[in-house]
Design a protein around this motif. Structure first.
Motif, mmCIF file in Angstrom:
data_model
loop_
_atom_site.group_PDB
_atom_site.id
_atom_site.type_symbol
_atom_site.label_atom_id
_atom_site.label_comp_id
_atom_site.label_asym_id
_atom_site.label_seq_id
_atom_site.Cartn_x
_atom_site.Cartn_y
_atom_site.Cartn_z
ATOM 1 N N MET A 207 0.829 -1.208 0.000
ATOM 2 C CA MET A 207 0.000 0.000 0.000
ATOM 3 C C MET A 207 0.863 1.259 0.000
ATOM 4 O O MET A 207 0.493 2.280 -0.592
ATOM 5 N N ASN A 208 2.022 1.194 0.627
ATOM 6 C CA ASN A 208 2.952 2.321 0.578
ATOM 7 C C ASN A 208 3.529 2.500 -0.822
ATOM 8 O O ASN A 208 3.635 3.620 -1.330
ATOM 9 N N VAL A 209 3.912 1.398 -1.450
ATOM 10 C CA VAL A 209 4.520 1.466 -2.787
ATOM 11 C C VAL A 209 3.530 2.042 -3.800
ATOM 12 O O VAL A 209 3.862 2.950 -4.591
ATOM 13 N N VAL A 210 2.311 1.526 -3.787
ATOM 14 C CA VAL A 210 1.302 2.004 -4.733
ATOM 15 C C VAL A 210 1.036 3.487 -4.526
ATOM 16 O O VAL A 210 0.901 4.257 -5.488
ATOM 17 N N THR A 211 0.985 3.920 -3.277
ATOM 18 C CA THR A 211 0.699 5.321 -2.992
ATOM 19 C C THR A 211 1.847 6.224 -3.418
ATOM 20 O O THR A 211 1.624 7.278 -4.039
ATOM 21 N N GLU A 212 3.078 5.848 -3.115
ATOM 22 C CA GLU A 212 4.191 6.734 -3.474
ATOM 23 C C GLU A 212 4.331 6.862 -4.989
ATOM 24 O O GLU A 212 4.616 7.959 -5.508
ATOM 25 N N LEU A 213 4.099 5.806 -5.724
ATOM 26 C CA LEU A 213 4.158 5.898 -7.179
ATOM 27 C C LEU A 213 2.977 6.691 -7.722
ATOM 28 O O LEU A 213 3.123 7.463 -8.685
ATOM 29 N N ALA A 237 7.642 -6.510 -2.044
ATOM 30 C CA ALA A 237 6.362 -5.901 -2.385
ATOM 31 C C ALA A 237 6.317 -5.506 -3.860
ATOM 32 O O ALA A 237 5.299 -5.709 -4.541
ATOM 33 N N VAL A 238 7.413 -4.940 -4.357
ATOM 34 C CA VAL A 238 7.465 -4.542 -5.763
ATOM 35 C C VAL A 238 7.327 -5.775 -6.661
ATOM 36 O O VAL A 238 6.587 -5.755 -7.658
ATOM 37 N N ALA A 239 8.013 -6.853 -6.309
ATOM 38 C CA ALA A 239 7.927 -8.074 -7.110
ATOM 39 C C ALA A 239 6.497 -8.605 -7.153
ATOM 40 O O ALA A 239 6.010 -9.034 -8.209
ATOM 41 N N ASP A 240 5.810 -8.557 -6.023
ATOM 42 C CA ASP A 240 4.426 -9.023 -5.979
ATOM 43 C C ASP A 240 3.514 -8.135 -6.826
ATOM 44 O O ASP A 240 2.651 -8.630 -7.563
ATOM 45 N N LEU A 241 3.717 -6.818 -6.739
ATOM 46 C CA LEU A 241 2.899 -5.896 -7.526
ATOM 47 C C LEU A 241 3.180 -6.052 -9.017
ATOM 48 O O LEU A 241 2.265 -5.920 -9.848
ATOM 49 N N GLU A 242 4.435 -6.341 -9.380
ATOM 50 C CA GLU A 242 4.762 -6.598 -10.783
ATOM 51 C C GLU A 242 4.070 -7.870 -11.268
ATOM 52 O O GLU A 242 3.507 -7.909 -12.368
ATOM 53 N N ARG A 243 4.085 -8.891 -10.429
ATOM 54 C CA ARG A 243 3.440 -10.154 -10.798
ATOM 55 C C ARG A 243 1.945 -9.966 -11.022
ATOM 56 O O ARG A 243 1.348 -10.588 -11.917
ATOM 57 N N LEU A 252 3.651 2.759 -11.829
ATOM 58 C CA LEU A 252 2.354 2.100 -11.903
ATOM 59 C C LEU A 252 1.973 1.843 -13.354
ATOM 60 O O LEU A 252 2.198 2.681 -14.234
ATOM 61 N N THR A 253 1.388 0.692 -13.597
ATOM 62 C CA THR A 253 0.750 0.435 -14.878
ATOM 63 C C THR A 253 -0.614 1.117 -14.892
ATOM 64 O O THR A 253 -1.057 1.680 -13.877
ATOM 65 N N ARG A 258 -5.451 2.658 -11.857
ATOM 66 C CA ARG A 258 -6.888 2.480 -11.615
ATOM 67 C C ARG A 258 -7.136 1.940 -10.216
ATOM 68 O O ARG A 258 -8.088 2.364 -9.535
ATOM 69 N N LEU A 259 -6.292 1.013 -9.779
ATOM 70 C CA LEU A 259 -6.420 0.452 -8.435
ATOM 71 C C LEU A 259 -6.299 1.540 -7.382
ATOM 72 O O LEU A 259 -7.139 1.640 -6.471
ATOM 73 N N ARG A 260 -5.277 2.387 -7.487
ATOM 74 C CA ARG A 260 -5.071 3.422 -6.467
ATOM 75 C C ARG A 260 -6.123 4.521 -6.549
ATOM 76 O O ARG A 260 -6.563 5.053 -5.528
ATOM 77 N N ASP A 261 -6.545 4.866 -7.772
ATOM 78 C CA ASP A 261 -7.633 5.827 -7.908
ATOM 79 C C ASP A 261 -8.902 5.309 -7.232
ATOM 80 O O ASP A 261 -9.631 6.071 -6.575
#
Length: 312
Positions: A207-213, A237-243, A252-253, A258-261
């Motif tokens: 949740m921190n990674v998604v928010t900072e990006l 966490a980054v590896a999991d989010l990439e997967r 962010l892709t 869209r997920l964070r929005d």
């Protein structure tokens, strides 16, 4: 690193400000949901520097230092004390996105240094004195009444920090009531934001990674520098989010954005009862709160670099 020896536990106020409040990259616009803010987000932005005055006020930190508390132990023990004196694991769970070992060590060290009642009384008195001085005699009574309508309409279900803070009641001083109302609404939103992140399938590091990006910040600025997670946790966490298709190439892709929005939109939606209770008084209240928050920034009790760019 042993969490009990983490440098955060020993830094003073000035060092903490320098470490945590880093400059926003020049020319970086705030994310679109902040530029085009819904009413709930506008309220959140307006109250943030007032709500967190106990954390960032130099006077409050100097008073708590005399009780043996450093900056981070003051933050953790000062916030957790609204819950009483729960087991350490409960405090770790409530703080959510911060590294568990560091939170546990700070909470336990804070309790060793000073008792709950004395700490809370000193924290409240110093914070109200500091905020009163900054606001320079402003009449806050009408805005307090508006915010209290929002607090009264807020549901405490599944919101431990909000509910614990509400159980403390209201200070007698009007400026103290302003601080408490802002703090309550901030914690109500924060509890809801954490729930939105969890329901989206994000763990505490993710949740921190998604928010900072999403905010346009370099990878790790929030997770490591502001939340205490080690490099290996960030990498996992980054590896999991990439997967999962949410991050690629250090950003962010489209799916990740869209997920964070959606998390931000659902966080706002969970504040609708507050917004409805405030009603037509929202614009006037936000205008006053913006001015008072700007005064906090001008006094050095909050940073302009992340004002209206925080993470929940």
């Amino acid at each position: 690193m042993d969490p009990a020896t983490h440098p955060w536990l020993t830094v003073d106020y000035d060092t903490a400000v320098a470490l945590i409040y880093m400059s926003w990259p020049e020319g970086t616009p705030p994310p679109a949901p902040v530029r085009d803010a819904r009413p709930a987000r506008r309220l959140r932005d307006a109250i943030e520097p007032i709500a967190t005055h106990a954390v960032w006020s130099r006077r409050t930190n100097e008073v708590l230092a005399k009780l043996g508390l450093k900056f981070f132990t003051s933050y953790v023990w000062g916030k957790a004390a609204a819950l009483g004196e729960p087991p350490t694991g409960v405090v770790v769970a409530v703080f959510g996105s911060l590294e568990p070992g560091v939170i546990a060590a700070a909470y336990e060290e804070g309790r060793r240094q000073c008792g709950r009642a004395g700490m809370m009384a000193a924290r409240e008195e110093a914070t109200i004195e500091s905020l009163t001085e900054i606001l320079g005699g402003a009449d806050v009574t009408e805005v307090v009444a508006v915010l209290r309508r929002g607090v009264e309409a807020a549901d405490g279900t599944g919101r431990p920090m909000f509910s614990g803070l509400r159980s403390l009641g209201w200070p007698a001083d009007p400026v103290g009531q302003l601080w408490r109302a802002c703090d309550l609404l901030r914690e109500h939103r924060g509890d809801g934001h954490l729930a939105a992140c969890i329901s989206a399938g994000l763990g505490p590091v993710s949740m921190n990674v998604v928010t900072e990006l999403w905010m346009g910040l370099p990878l790790g600025v929030v997770a490591m520098a502001q939340r205490g997670w080690p490099e290996e946790a960030l990498a996992g966490a980054v590896a999991d989010l990439e997967r999962r298709g949410f991050v690629a190439g250090g950003d962010l892709t489209a799916a990740g954005r869209r997920l964070r929005d959606d998390i931000e939109a659902r966080t706002d939606t969970m504040q609708q009862s507050v917004v409805d209770a405030i009603g037509d008084d929202l614009d006037a209240a936000v205008a006053a709160l913006d001015a008072w928050s700007a005064a906090c920034i001008a006094a050095g009790s909050y940073t302009p670099d992340i004002y209206k760019r925080a993470t929940s």
